[in-house]
Design a protein around this motif. Structure first.
Motif, PDB file in Angstrom:
ATOM      1  N   TRP A 102      14.406  48.132  61.978  1.00  0.00           N
ATOM      2  CA  TRP A 102      15.174  48.110  60.572  1.00  0.00           C
ATOM      3  C   TRP A 102      14.549  46.831  59.979  1.00  0.00           C
ATOM      4  CZ3 TRP A 102      17.717  43.275  59.912  1.00  0.00           C
ATOM      5  CH2 TRP A 102      18.157  42.976  61.564  1.00  0.00           C
ATOM      6  N   LEU A 103      13.576  45.631  60.551  1.00  0.00           N
ATOM      7  CA  LEU A 103      13.718  44.710  60.072  1.00  0.00           C
ATOM      8  C   LEU A 103      11.639  44.728  59.430  1.00  0.00           C
ATOM      9  CD1 LEU A 103      13.088  42.047  62.456  1.00  0.00           C
ATOM     10  CD2 LEU A 103      14.528  41.404  60.543  1.00  0.00           C
ATOM     11  N   LEU A 104      11.933  46.338  59.276  1.00  0.00           N
ATOM     12  CA  LEU A 104      10.616  46.575  58.339  1.00  0.00           C
ATOM     13  C   LEU A 104      11.546  46.302  56.479  1.00  0.00           C
ATOM     14  CD1 LEU A 104       8.234  48.114  60.220  1.00  0.00           C
ATOM     15  CD2 LEU A 104       7.984  45.803  59.586  1.00  0.00           C
ATOM     16  N   PRO A 107      15.451  44.498  51.884  1.00  0.00           N
ATOM     17  CA  PRO A 107      17.264  44.126  52.266  1.00  0.00           C
ATOM     18  C   PRO A 107      17.278  45.231  50.060  1.00  0.00           C
ATOM     19  CG  PRO A 107      16.149  42.338  51.740  1.00  0.00           C
ATOM     20  CD  PRO A 107      15.735  42.926  52.105  1.00  0.00           C
ATOM     21  N   GLY A 108      17.896  46.446  49.650  1.00  0.00           N
ATOM     22  CA  GLY A 108      18.576  46.552  48.193  1.00  0.00           C
ATOM     23  C   GLY A 108      20.191  45.929  48.136  1.00  0.00           C
ATOM     24  N   TRP A 163      19.285  45.432  57.807  1.00  0.00           N
ATOM     25  CA  TRP A 163      19.957  46.349  58.430  1.00  0.00           C
ATOM     26  C   TRP A 163      20.777  47.028  57.810  1.00  0.00           C
ATOM     27  CZ3 TRP A 163      24.923  45.478  59.690  1.00  0.00           C
ATOM     28  CH2 TRP A 163      25.923  46.893  60.191  1.00  0.00           C
ATOM     29  N   ALA A 164      21.408  46.236  57.567  1.00  0.00           N
ATOM     30  CA  ALA A 164      22.507  47.097  56.358  1.00  0.00           C
ATOM     31  C   ALA A 164      21.909  48.269  55.871  1.00  0.00           C
ATOM     32  CB  ALA A 164      23.773  45.674  55.752  1.00  0.00           C
ATOM     33  N   LEU A 173      27.592  51.211  54.619  1.00  0.00           N
ATOM     34  CA  LEU A 173      28.788  50.451  54.368  1.00  0.00           C
ATOM     35  C   LEU A 173      28.437  49.326  53.522  1.00  0.00           C
ATOM     36  CD1 LEU A 173      28.299  47.779  56.783  1.00  0.00           C
ATOM     37  CD2 LEU A 173      25.938  49.429  56.054  1.00  0.00           C
ATOM     38  N   ARG A 174      30.192  48.264  53.869  1.00  0.00           N
ATOM     39  CA  ARG A 174      29.746  47.569  52.276  1.00  0.00           C
ATOM     40  C   ARG A 174      29.636  45.961  52.989  1.00  0.00           C
ATOM     41  NH1 ARG A 174      33.319  51.100  49.552  1.00  0.00           N
ATOM     42  NH2 ARG A 174      32.765  51.302  47.779  1.00  0.00           N
ATOM     43  N   ILE A 175      29.178  44.542  52.774  1.00  0.00           N
ATOM     44  CA  ILE A 175      29.239  43.734  53.556  1.00  0.00           C
ATOM     45  C   ILE A 175      29.909  42.460  52.906  1.00  0.00           C
ATOM     46  CG2 ILE A 175      28.334  41.631  54.823  1.00  0.00           C
ATOM     47  CD1 ILE A 175      26.003  44.061  55.813  1.00  0.00           C
TER      48      ILE A 175
END
Length: 344
Positions: A102-104, A107-108, A163-164, A173-175
């Motif tokens: 998932w590191l690839l 982030p959006g 990751w999220a 999900l929300r963070i």
């Protein structure tokens, strides 16, 4: 310069010193190392053979000694480095280590600040709260809410939002990224009742009144893990599950090396309390992770066993790393995904 030579069972470190600038070179680590750490000087080069511990990767630095003086540096022969709250560390990776896929993921999503009005009579704590929402998730659509201690740091150095973003393509999900007031992390995270009350009475209600939430889960590492479990014991209905990574669950029997630190006695007292059942207390699912070569492993195992005896559903994962951000991020998938899915 010749760099480290890493094989499946050891690492060979070589530090050139043809002019004999140093009297001694030593490996400095923040994990349990039972092997000799002093380099030997041979033919103008300091060398050390380090047997592989129970880890996929290692973080370290060097101490250089000359005329009674000491200097700490990253390994000048090793281009691989990682950030650390206490400075840069050099990194060794053994051949079987693999970064999470998932590191690839770029982030959006969107991040915006959330205001948490102070409860009347409560102190001003200066906690920063920012809410991350994945692209396309409407505020009225219920989704899990993950509240993260040291949120900005785990986003910056741990890739939390990558990751999220990857997870939200399957299950949104929300963070909530939570950051302590500058200079107050140790006070606020070390079982501070005012901080726990602020989260339970102000921060979480502010978030759940802003977006539709199916479940509330806390994530924290080190003192951040301690702070979450302390909050749960003080406010049993505040969260529905917790992910506790390398928790600083100190005891006087296991952690005497920390006894000079001001909050040590308070933490030990609270860990004793956490180890005892609470009459009619609410139990929630707990994911606990701890590095195989870190000092906190013994106290995490002891507390996990005590919590199981109290009826908590506990999953304890011992991951092959130390007390590091990389070690924490490497076990988010699939364990954290499953915790969120099972309790949505």
């Amino acid at each position: 310069m010749p760099g480290p030579v890493v094989t499946a069972d050891r690492a060979e470190l070589s530090i050139p010193d043809p002019d004999r600038r140093w009297d001694a070179v030593r490996l400095e680590v923040d994990w349990v190392c039972d092997s000799p750490r002093a380099f030997a000087l041979t033919d103008g080069c300091w060398t050390l053979t380090l047997p592989r511990p129970a880890a996929w990767r290692l973080e370290y630095r060097l101490s250089l000694h000359r005329d009674g003086q000491q200097e700490w540096i990253a390994d000048p022969t090793n281009p691989r480095q990682v950030g650390n709250p206490f400075g840069v560390r050099s990194e060794l990776r053994f051949p079987d280590y693999r970064e999470p896929a998932w590191l690839l993921t770029p982030p959006g999503g969107d991040v915006r600040p959330i205001s948490a009005p102070r409860v009347a009579g409560a102190p001003a704590l200066g906690v920063a709260v920012r809410l991350w929402t994945p692209d396309g998730l409407d505020p009225t659509t219920a989704a899990p809410l993950l509240l993260v201690h040291d949120g900005s740091d785990l986003a910056d150095r741990g890739g939390l939002l990558s990751w999220a973003t990857a997870r939200s393509r399957v299950a949104p999900l929300r963070i909530a990224l939570l950051d302590p007031a500058p200079g107050r992390r140790q006070d606020q995270y070390a079982a501070d009742p005012a901080y726990a009350d602020h989260l339970a009475d102000a921060v979480i209600p502010a978030l759940t009144s802003t977006v539709a939430t199916s479940t509330v889960v806390g994530l924290g590492a080190s003192l951040g893990a301690l702070a979450w479990l302390y909050l749960h014991r003080r406010h049993p209905d505040a969260v529905d599950a917790l992910a506790l990574q390398s928790g600083s669950f100190f005891t006087r029997e296991l952690d005497a090396q920390e006894s000079g630190w001001a909050p040590f006695d308070r933490i030990c007292d609270e860990v004793v309390a956490m180890s005892r059942p609470v009459p009619d207390g609410r139990v929630i699912p707990l994911l606990m992770t701890c590095g195989a070569i870190e000092e906190n492993l013994a106290n995490n195992r002891a507390l996990a066993a005590a919590l199981v005896d109290q009826g908590y559903p506990v999953e304890l994962i011992v991951n092959p790393d130390a007390h590091t951000t990389v070690g924490w991020r490497d076990v988010w998938f699939p364990a954290l995904d499953e915790l969120l899915t099972d309790h949505s």
